[in-house]
Write an enzyme that holds these catalytic residues in place. Sequence first.
Site, mmCIF file in Angstrom:
data_model
loop_
_atom_site.group_PDB
_atom_site.id
_atom_site.type_symbol
_atom_site.label_atom_id
_atom_site.label_comp_id
_atom_site.label_asym_id
_atom_site.label_seq_id
_atom_site.Cartn_x
_atom_site.Cartn_y
_atom_site.Cartn_z
ATOM 1 N N LYS A 1 47.165 37.573 38.699
ATOM 2 C CA LYS A 1 46.889 37.110 37.333
ATOM 3 C C LYS A 1 47.872 37.756 36.373
ATOM 4 O O LYS A 1 48.428 38.831 36.614
ATOM 5 C CB LYS A 1 45.450 37.431 36.915
ATOM 6 C CG LYS A 1 45.083 38.916 36.883
ATOM 7 C CD LYS A 1 45.483 39.654 35.612
ATOM 8 C CE LYS A 1 45.082 41.111 35.634
ATOM 9 N NZ LYS A 1 45.706 41.910 34.544
ATOM 10 N N ASP B 1 38.036 42.584 37.214
ATOM 11 C CA ASP B 1 38.942 41.451 37.410
ATOM 12 C C ASP B 1 38.569 40.599 38.617
ATOM 13 O O ASP B 1 39.163 39.539 38.824
ATOM 14 C CB ASP B 1 40.383 41.941 37.578
ATOM 15 C CG ASP B 1 40.964 42.520 36.300
ATOM 16 O OD1 ASP B 1 40.419 42.240 35.217
ATOM 17 O OD2 ASP B 1 41.965 43.255 36.388
#
Length: 317
Positions: A18, A154
Amino acid sequence: MTASQRATARVTVRVPAKVNLQLAVGPLRDDGYHDLVNVFHAVSLFDELTATESGAAGTFTVRVEGESAAHVPADSTNLAVRAAEALAKHAGQTAPDGHPYGAALLIRKAIPVAGGMAGGSADAAAALVACDALWGLGLSLGELMEIGAGIGSDVPFALLGGTAVGTGRGERLTPVPVTGSFHWVFALADGGLSTPQVYGECDRLRATAGEEVVWPSASEPLMAALRDGDARELGAALVNDLQPAALALRPSLARTLDAGRDAGALGAIVSGSGPTCAFLAGSAEHAREVSAALAGTGACRAAVTAEGPVPGAEIVS
């Protein structure tokens, strides 16, 4: 499908890195975390995790290959192992057929280690998806995300993928509509940066400057650029509140950011807590040009191209 009806003894999952298009860091909370507004964007740098039945029932092992594998723990502290153990605990430790849950995990790394791109969290997400299939649990995405949030902030996004706004610690996600795809260049650095250390430096810099820390919110220009598929506007809207701290701890990153801007990138930002730097390009060809220019400056260890958004963790075999 129940655990006694397992159809496979091996599952391979691909999971993306990401980049944070926006990382707004709010006040420090009593629990030691910060309230965040995180605009996550999954990009086509992938780790692969293969889960097989463990040699000894009820045990969990991990082996790591590829990018900076020597710097990834190969014991019970590995986030993928922790995720598999958490999933087994959620499922009751033992399958209906009396077989204790266990897995041998093989991680093939391509996501930078300690690079601000959530590689460890990605591996945890991959372990959840792989072991869920390996053991025939059939849990929903929501259930896996809830387990993943207990492993790391996350992890839920690595399961979801695409583009999303994360609030709280970043684990509460709202998908964001995106038009088209965006092209990226990532400048990889030697060594990593400790996420807790970067947050600590952010707090120190703010206290030293007497900065008033306000409650964060999502950037409207950034949201509009994503909806419109406007790379130039998106590049201008990229923001990371941790960037000053990352630059204070690793001053050489300023040279990397400058090199990308000089190469014509539409936007330049430290990814998450760093030290990977992300550069937005206008097209795949433009990304290749920026990557080649960055590699030629010596301002980074290597430069790689990717695009996003891409799906979250998914079974590939």
